[in-house]
Scaffold this active site. Sequence first.
Site, PDB file in Angstrom:
ATOM      1  N   GLU A 103      -2.283  13.104   4.871  1.00  0.00           N
ATOM      2  CA  GLU A 103      -1.811  11.793   4.408  1.00  0.00           C
ATOM      3  C   GLU A 103      -2.908  11.098   3.618  1.00  0.00           C
ATOM      4  OE1 GLU A 103       0.228   9.540   7.500  1.00  0.00           O
ATOM      5  OE2 GLU A 103      -0.581   7.684   6.672  1.00  0.00           O
ATOM      6  N   ARG A 145       0.877  -1.163   0.000  1.00  0.00           N
ATOM      7  CA  ARG A 145       0.000   0.000   0.000  1.00  0.00           C
ATOM      8  C   ARG A 145       0.913   1.211   0.000  1.00  0.00           C
ATOM      9  NH1 ARG A 145      -4.739   1.007  -1.938  1.00  0.00           N
ATOM     10  NH2 ARG A 145      -5.729   2.728  -0.848  1.00  0.00           N
TER      11      ARG A 145
HETATM   12  P1  FAD Z   1      12.947   1.744   5.516  1.00  0.00           P
HETATM   13  O1  FAD Z   1      12.841   2.879   6.440  1.00  0.00           O
HETATM   14  O2  FAD Z   1      11.966   1.645   4.420  1.00  0.00           O
HETATM   15  O3  FAD Z   1      14.422   1.759   4.880  1.00  0.00           O
HETATM   16  C1  FAD Z   1      14.757   1.034   3.719  1.00  0.00           C
HETATM   17  C2  FAD Z   1      15.661   1.913   2.887  1.00  0.00           C
HETATM   18  O4  FAD Z   1      16.154   1.137   1.788  1.00  0.00           O
HETATM   19  C3  FAD Z   1      14.931   3.110   2.283  1.00  0.00           C
HETATM   20  O5  FAD Z   1      15.584   4.312   2.637  1.00  0.00           O
HETATM   21  C4  FAD Z   1      15.004   2.849   0.777  1.00  0.00           C
HETATM   22  O6  FAD Z   1      15.160   4.046   0.030  1.00  0.00           O
HETATM   23  C5  FAD Z   1      16.217   1.965   0.664  1.00  0.00           C
HETATM   24  N1  FAD Z   1      16.194   1.129  -0.541  1.00  0.00           N
HETATM   25  C6  FAD Z   1      15.199   0.294  -0.927  1.00  0.00           C
HETATM   26  N2  FAD Z   1      15.532  -0.277  -2.104  1.00  0.00           N
HETATM   27  C7  FAD Z   1      16.745   0.195  -2.446  1.00  0.00           C
HETATM   28  C8  FAD Z   1      17.595  -0.006  -3.571  1.00  0.00           C
HETATM   29  N3  FAD Z   1      17.247  -0.810  -4.566  1.00  0.00           N
HETATM   30  N4  FAD Z   1      18.785   0.646  -3.619  1.00  0.00           N
HETATM   31  C9  FAD Z   1      19.132   1.491  -2.613  1.00  0.00           C
HETATM   32  N5  FAD Z   1      18.363   1.739  -1.529  1.00  0.00           N
HETATM   33  C10 FAD Z   1      17.181   1.094  -1.456  1.00  0.00           C
HETATM   34  N6  FAD Z   1       6.805   2.682  13.563  1.00  0.00           N
HETATM   35  C11 FAD Z   1       6.705   3.003  14.872  1.00  0.00           C
HETATM   36  O7  FAD Z   1       7.358   2.383  15.721  1.00  0.00           O
HETATM   37  N7  FAD Z   1       5.890   4.034  15.282  1.00  0.00           N
HETATM   38  C12 FAD Z   1       5.146   4.776  14.416  1.00  0.00           C
HETATM   39  O8  FAD Z   1       4.430   5.697  14.823  1.00  0.00           O
HETATM   40  C13 FAD Z   1       5.235   4.450  13.022  1.00  0.00           C
HETATM   41  N8  FAD Z   1       4.518   5.146  12.129  1.00  0.00           N
HETATM   42  C14 FAD Z   1       4.617   4.842  10.802  1.00  0.00           C
HETATM   43  C15 FAD Z   1       3.873   5.585   9.914  1.00  0.00           C
HETATM   44  C16 FAD Z   1       3.951   5.314   8.560  1.00  0.00           C
HETATM   45  C17 FAD Z   1       3.158   6.133   7.593  1.00  0.00           C
HETATM   46  C18 FAD Z   1       4.775   4.233   8.097  1.00  0.00           C
HETATM   47  C19 FAD Z   1       4.853   3.908   6.631  1.00  0.00           C
HETATM   48  C20 FAD Z   1       5.521   3.491   8.991  1.00  0.00           C
HETATM   49  C21 FAD Z   1       5.446   3.768  10.357  1.00  0.00           C
HETATM   50  N9  FAD Z   1       6.214   3.067  11.294  1.00  0.00           N
HETATM   51  C22 FAD Z   1       6.101   3.375  12.628  1.00  0.00           C
HETATM   52  C23 FAD Z   1       7.134   1.980  10.889  1.00  0.00           C
HETATM   53  C24 FAD Z   1       8.578   2.483  10.625  1.00  0.00           C
HETATM   54  O9  FAD Z   1       8.551   3.413   9.568  1.00  0.00           O
HETATM   55  C25 FAD Z   1       9.473   1.287  10.274  1.00  0.00           C
HETATM   56  O10 FAD Z   1       9.528   0.394  11.368  1.00  0.00           O
HETATM   57  C26 FAD Z   1      10.922   1.628   9.881  1.00  0.00           C
HETATM   58  O11 FAD Z   1      11.046   2.817   9.186  1.00  0.00           O
HETATM   59  C27 FAD Z   1      11.473   0.500   9.028  1.00  0.00           C
HETATM   60  O12 FAD Z   1      12.850   0.673   8.801  1.00  0.00           O
HETATM   61  P2  FAD Z   1      13.566  -0.169   7.643  1.00  0.00           P
HETATM   62  O13 FAD Z   1      15.012   0.169   7.696  1.00  0.00           O
HETATM   63  O14 FAD Z   1      13.170  -1.589   7.722  1.00  0.00           O
HETATM   64  O15 FAD Z   1      12.898   0.352   6.282  1.00  0.00           O
END
Ligand code: FAD
Length: 375
Positions: free
Chosen positions: A300, A249
Amino acid sequence: MKKYDYLIVGAGLFGAVFAHEAKMQGKTCLVIDKRNHIGGNVYTKEVEGIQVHCYGAHIFHTSNERIWNYVNQFVEFNHFVNSPIAIYKDELYNLPFNMNTFHQLWGVKTPAEAKAKIQQQISQMHIVNPRTLEEQALALVGQDVYEKLIEGYTRKQWGRPCSELPSFIIKRLPLRYTYDNNYFKDPHQGIPKKGYTHLVKKLLEGVQVILGTDFFDNKEELVAQAEKVVYTGMIDEYFDYCYGPLEYRSLRFETEVMDMENYQGNAVVNYTDYEVPYTRIIEHKHFNFGTQQKTVITREYSQKWDQGKEPYYPVNDAKNTELFNQYKKLALNEPKVLFGGRLGMYRYMDMDKVIEAALDMAECELSYEGTKKEE
Ligand code: FAD
Ligand code: UDP
């Protein structure tokens, strides 16, 4: 000898925590991200002296002492408590569902009155084994709460009716018979005083980071430089969608600087009727008790995901879970690549869970005794 021990794809929380731990164990890492900033979805940026949550409201909350102590080594948290407001047509309610909400809905004052009202509505529906989100919600809170506070919001958020959604989504929302507007049950909650980017910056101190670089534009060359890869992008993209794309989504954010001190009086206001096109408005200054002259708000909108858009939420229904399991089998045959984070693991995870998963992976991969685990 390769130039790096680890190539880390993604400078989000998962990648940054892993990179920090690897660095502490004397490993060399290169972190890349296709975006032009670090932090992934927790990225915050200062506008008019206000920390703006660029990818939606992020409130840190956890019951895990180990994770709370871990993040507090790097930054100071404030005492923000999330108490969202819901607006349904011209009515206003407290969230999560609690005695304030029930008083606003029916004028009841005691838990016994509220329970009786909800029980009366539930008993009319004869739902024995709730299977869909609709049935689960109706069996939990009855018709009124469902119609005013769940049905429209959920349909907007997920782009399909509650009768076609898995029930677990709604289990995240608390229901309580006390006058308590705290959205979360966890003992620890807050927002980093200097924003989340500051936290990620601290984690990445001393680690080489290259931004604006898509892994797939230069895969062979990048992989050749490192012994191993930690990949936090989309798992289906890694395997070139060979079994078909997983479903996500997406969201669209509309941010506006307003020439007024206080727009809505609260950090998060949900718009729960289907007719209002956005799901919520956040007013960023309230996450930090800001007193600036101006304010910044973000509307949003939830939207369908297709390739090229940001994949914010995995859609963890039965069909996608089965597809993900096929990709997971392929992942097991890639011993030099570790898949992590919410996209690599195709799982909705809060920040604390992502940090925990990254620490666990680091401890296992780097074979060291890390932060103490909870019993
Ligand atoms: P991401 O933050 O998605 O990091 C992955 C990174 O990889 C990104 O920067 C992306 O650009 C990069 N990437 C992907 N593919 C490639 C590629 N091919 N080449 C180079 N780079 C790449 N959690 C809470 O605890 N509290 C909250 O209130 C909360 N609110 C949220 C609200 C929203 C709208 C959303 C969407 C999420 C929320 N979350 C919340 C969850 C939180 O955002 C996640 O737990 C966290 O950001 C995940 O981290 P990550 O490193 O797994 O992923
Ligand atoms: N939800 C709802 N009404 C609200 C807020 C949430 O029906 O006012 C439902 C909706 O289905 C949503 C789920 O509860 O997907 C989880 O909400 P939460 O606020 O935890 O989700 P997030 O902030 O991660 O989008």
